[in-house]
Design a protein around this motif. Structure first.
Motif, mmCIF file in Angstrom:
data_model
loop_
_atom_site.group_PDB
_atom_site.id
_atom_site.type_symbol
_atom_site.label_atom_id
_atom_site.label_comp_id
_atom_site.label_asym_id
_atom_site.label_seq_id
_atom_site.Cartn_x
_atom_site.Cartn_y
_atom_site.Cartn_z
ATOM 1 N N ILE A 30 -25.030 -0.301 -1.780
ATOM 2 C CA ILE A 30 -23.885 -0.912 -2.479
ATOM 3 C C ILE A 30 -22.612 -0.772 -1.652
ATOM 4 O O ILE A 30 -21.772 -1.685 -1.618
ATOM 5 N N TYR A 31 -22.451 0.346 -0.930
ATOM 6 C CA TYR A 31 -21.236 0.572 -0.144
ATOM 7 C C TYR A 31 -20.944 -0.581 0.818
ATOM 8 O O TYR A 31 -19.794 -0.918 1.071
ATOM 9 N N THR A 32 -21.994 -1.202 1.378
ATOM 10 C CA THR A 32 -21.788 -2.249 2.388
ATOM 11 C C THR A 32 -21.216 -3.536 1.791
ATOM 12 O O THR A 32 -20.693 -4.375 2.525
ATOM 13 N N SER A 33 -21.311 -3.705 0.477
ATOM 14 C CA SER A 33 -20.786 -4.921 -0.152
ATOM 15 C C SER A 33 -19.679 -4.619 -1.157
ATOM 16 O O SER A 33 -19.401 -5.409 -2.048
ATOM 17 N N MET A 34 -19.028 -3.451 -0.990
ATOM 18 C CA MET A 34 -18.010 -3.002 -1.957
ATOM 19 C C MET A 34 -16.708 -2.685 -1.236
ATOM 20 O O MET A 34 -16.700 -2.175 -0.123
ATOM 21 N N GLY A 35 -15.573 -3.009 -1.896
ATOM 22 C CA GLY A 35 -14.255 -2.635 -1.387
ATOM 23 C C GLY A 35 -13.504 -1.854 -2.442
ATOM 24 O O GLY A 35 -13.694 -2.088 -3.645
ATOM 25 N N VAL A 36 -12.642 -0.919 -1.994
ATOM 26 C CA VAL A 36 -11.910 -0.071 -2.938
ATOM 27 C C VAL A 36 -10.452 0.047 -2.516
ATOM 28 O O VAL A 36 -10.161 0.342 -1.357
ATOM 29 N N CYS A 37 -9.537 -0.203 -3.458
ATOM 30 C CA CYS A 37 -8.115 0.086 -3.261
ATOM 31 C C CYS A 37 -7.739 1.155 -4.292
ATOM 32 O O CYS A 37 -7.517 0.841 -5.459
ATOM 33 N N PRO A 38 -7.685 2.437 -3.873
ATOM 34 C CA PRO A 38 -7.399 3.500 -4.838
ATOM 35 C C PRO A 38 -5.938 3.516 -5.263
ATOM 36 O O PRO A 38 -5.089 2.877 -4.639
ATOM 37 N N GLN A 39 -5.653 4.233 -6.336
ATOM 38 C CA GLN A 39 -4.278 4.317 -6.832
ATOM 39 C C GLN A 39 -3.362 4.994 -5.815
ATOM 40 O O GLN A 39 -2.221 4.591 -5.636
ATOM 41 N N HIS A 40 -3.870 6.024 -5.141
ATOM 42 C CA HIS A 40 -3.083 6.728 -4.129
ATOM 43 C C HIS A 40 -3.637 6.377 -2.757
ATOM 44 O O HIS A 40 -4.845 6.478 -2.518
ATOM 45 N N ASP A 41 -2.756 5.933 -1.852
ATOM 46 C CA ASP A 41 -3.179 5.468 -0.538
ATOM 47 C C ASP A 41 -3.885 6.577 0.243
ATOM 48 O O ASP A 41 -3.344 7.671 0.416
ATOM 49 N N LEU A 42 -5.098 6.280 0.711
ATOM 50 C CA LEU A 42 -5.870 7.234 1.517
ATOM 51 C C LEU A 42 -5.862 6.733 2.959
ATOM 52 O O LEU A 42 -6.786 6.046 3.413
ATOM 53 N N LEU A 43 -4.802 7.056 3.675
ATOM 54 C CA LEU A 43 -4.613 6.563 5.041
ATOM 55 C C LEU A 43 -4.426 7.721 6.007
ATOM 56 O O LEU A 43 -3.979 8.801 5.627
ATOM 57 N N TYR A 93 5.051 3.862 7.896
ATOM 58 C CA TYR A 93 5.147 2.738 6.960
ATOM 59 C C TYR A 93 5.930 3.157 5.719
ATOM 60 O O TYR A 93 5.893 4.329 5.310
ATOM 61 N N SER A 94 6.572 2.179 5.093
ATOM 62 C CA SER A 94 7.157 2.416 3.773
ATOM 63 C C SER A 94 6.033 2.472 2.741
ATOM 64 O O SER A 94 4.877 2.123 3.034
ATOM 65 N N GLY A 95 6.377 2.898 1.519
ATOM 66 C CA GLY A 95 5.370 2.962 0.459
ATOM 67 C C GLY A 95 4.746 1.607 0.185
ATOM 68 O O GLY A 95 3.530 1.492 -0.020
ATOM 69 N N GLY A 96 5.565 0.557 0.181
ATOM 70 C CA GLY A 96 5.058 -0.793 -0.073
ATOM 71 C C GLY A 96 4.119 -1.271 1.026
ATOM 72 O O GLY A 96 3.107 -1.921 0.752
ATOM 73 N N MET A 97 4.452 -0.952 2.287
ATOM 74 C CA MET A 97 3.590 -1.349 3.411
ATOM 75 C C MET A 97 2.244 -0.636 3.346
ATOM 76 O O MET A 97 1.196 -1.230 3.606
ATOM 77 N N LYS A 98 2.264 0.644 2.957
ATOM 78 C CA LYS A 98 1.003 1.387 2.804
ATOM 79 C C LYS A 98 0.145 0.761 1.708
ATOM 80 O O LYS A 98 -1.084 0.672 1.831
ATOM 81 N N ARG A 99 0.812 0.326 0.647
ATOM 82 C CA ARG A 99 0.075 -0.282 -0.476
ATOM 83 C C ARG A 99 -0.601 -1.572 -0.021
ATOM 84 O O ARG A 99 -1.743 -1.855 -0.358
ATOM 85 N N ARG A 100 0.130 -2.369 0.755
ATOM 86 C CA ARG A 100 -0.420 -3.636 1.232
ATOM 87 C C ARG A 100 -1.586 -3.393 2.199
ATOM 88 O O ARG A 100 -2.569 -4.134 2.195
ATOM 89 N N ASP A 117 -7.022 -0.200 -8.144
ATOM 90 C CA ASP A 117 -6.333 0.642 -9.116
ATOM 91 C C ASP A 117 -4.837 0.558 -8.858
ATOM 92 O O ASP A 117 -4.354 1.020 -7.823
ATOM 93 N N GLU A 118 -4.101 -0.075 -9.769
ATOM 94 C CA GLU A 118 -2.643 -0.233 -9.648
ATOM 95 C C GLU A 118 -2.267 -0.794 -8.270
ATOM 96 O O GLU A 118 -1.490 -0.182 -7.531
ATOM 97 N N PRO A 119 -2.781 -1.975 -7.879
ATOM 98 C CA PRO A 119 -2.583 -2.444 -6.499
ATOM 99 C C PRO A 119 -1.132 -2.697 -6.106
ATOM 100 O O PRO A 119 -0.775 -2.545 -4.939
ATOM 101 N N SER A 120 -0.260 -3.062 -7.052
ATOM 102 C CA SER A 120 1.115 -3.406 -6.658
ATOM 103 C C SER A 120 2.124 -2.317 -6.989
ATOM 104 O O SER A 120 3.335 -2.556 -6.996
ATOM 105 N N THR A 121 1.646 -1.091 -7.244
ATOM 106 C CA THR A 121 2.550 0.023 -7.540
ATOM 107 C C THR A 121 3.536 0.245 -6.390
ATOM 108 O O THR A 121 3.143 0.311 -5.226
ATOM 109 N N GLY A 122 4.822 0.346 -6.716
ATOM 110 C CA GLY A 122 5.831 0.681 -5.725
ATOM 111 C C GLY A 122 6.339 -0.475 -4.887
ATOM 112 O O GLY A 122 7.141 -0.265 -3.973
#
Length: 276
Positions: A30-43, A93-100, A117-122
């Motif tokens: 499943i991992y190979t066909s799944m994408g995740v945008c978590p609430q807190h940026d994991l960068l 990056y700014s918070g908004g750039m990290k989110r994008r 999860d909350e993709p446009s926060t901040g």
């Protein structure tokens, strides 16, 4: 629940399927066909935006020119391409750039299901609208499961909406259905001097005998008017007549919003929980 769907924690019971694969037994596929945008940026602070996308693109089996093209398109789609931004370290990056960037990571490699999860926060309003356009384009070819506290975001992006209260699903439907089901009223607001508050209430009662006052503070009153009792033209005529008798500082007539629906559903669920 989302943490279990994306494999972060093991499900305690039940099952869910992604393209026919059970998350209990086939998470590696499943991992190979799944994408995740978590609430807190994991960068990684020291990697650039481009390097992040190259890394995650390789995880999705992209190689060579296909990988390069996917990274370029991802950076452009979230406005992180021009001005050398793509090759700047994510820690700067700014918070908004990290989110994008987090949204771009979730969409690279053409995943068939994406969790956001909350993709446009901040984000500022302009960046938020640009990001919403990216998500709207992306959802044409895949399933996107999005969690948010912003009813505006939910209405713009979601084809079907479910409202949870205390971890329990209360209702599901498209925004128009939910408004019709839980919001069969207009909201009428009028602001006058406090001397004319009784006149305003009389005006509203004439328009709608079953009107419900929901707000009152120093000359500003807000009423819910059942839609079946009111014609919009009659409201405008009544306000025009009122203006000839006393000063109206401001007034408005609004349809039910998703915010109103959410509040009504949440209150109803909490009242039920108290009674039970």
């Amino acid at each position: 629940m989302c943490q279990q769907m994306i494999g972060l924690t093991k499900p305690t019971s039940g099952s869910a399927f992604v393209q026919g694969l059970d998350i209990q037994t086939h998470m590696d596929e499943i991992y190979t066909s799944m994408g995740v945008c978590p609430q807190h940026d994991l960068l990684w602070e020291t990697l650039t935006g481009r390097e992040h996308l190259l890394f995650y693109g390789r995880l999705k089996n992209l190689k060579g020119s296909s990988l390069t093209q996917a990274v370029e398109e991802s950076l452009k789609s979230v406005n992180l391409y021009h001005g050398g931004v793509a090759d700047k370290q994510a820690g700067k990056y700014s918070g908004g750039m990290k989110r994008r960037l987090s949204v771009a990571i979730s969409l690279i490699g053409d995943p068939k299901v994406v969790y956001m999860d909350e993709p446009s926060t901040g984000l500022d309003p302009a960046s938020r609208n640009n990001l919403w356009n990216v998500v709207k384009r992306a959802k044409q070819e895949r399933a996107i499961i999005l969690t948010t506290h912003s009813m505006e975001e939910a209405e713009v992006l979601c084809d079907r909406l479910g409202i949870f209260v205390d971890g329990s699903l209360q209702c599901i439907g498209n925004p128009k259905e939910l408004k019709g089901r839980y919001g069969g009223s207009y909201v009428f607001t009028m602001t006058t001097s406090s001397n004319y508050e009784q006149e305003v209430e009389s005006l509203v009662r004439q328009l709608s005998p079953n009107a419900n006052k929901i707000y009152h503070l120093s000359g500003t009153q807000k009423f819910e008017l059942p839609k079946q009792e009111v014609r919009i033209a009659d409201v405008f005529q009544a306000v025009q007549n009122a203006k000839s008798r006393f000063t109206v500082f401001a007034w408005g007539l609004a349809d039910t919003t998703l915010e109103d629906v959410f509040i009504k559903v949440a209150r109803g669920a909490q009242a039920f929980n108290v009674l039970s």
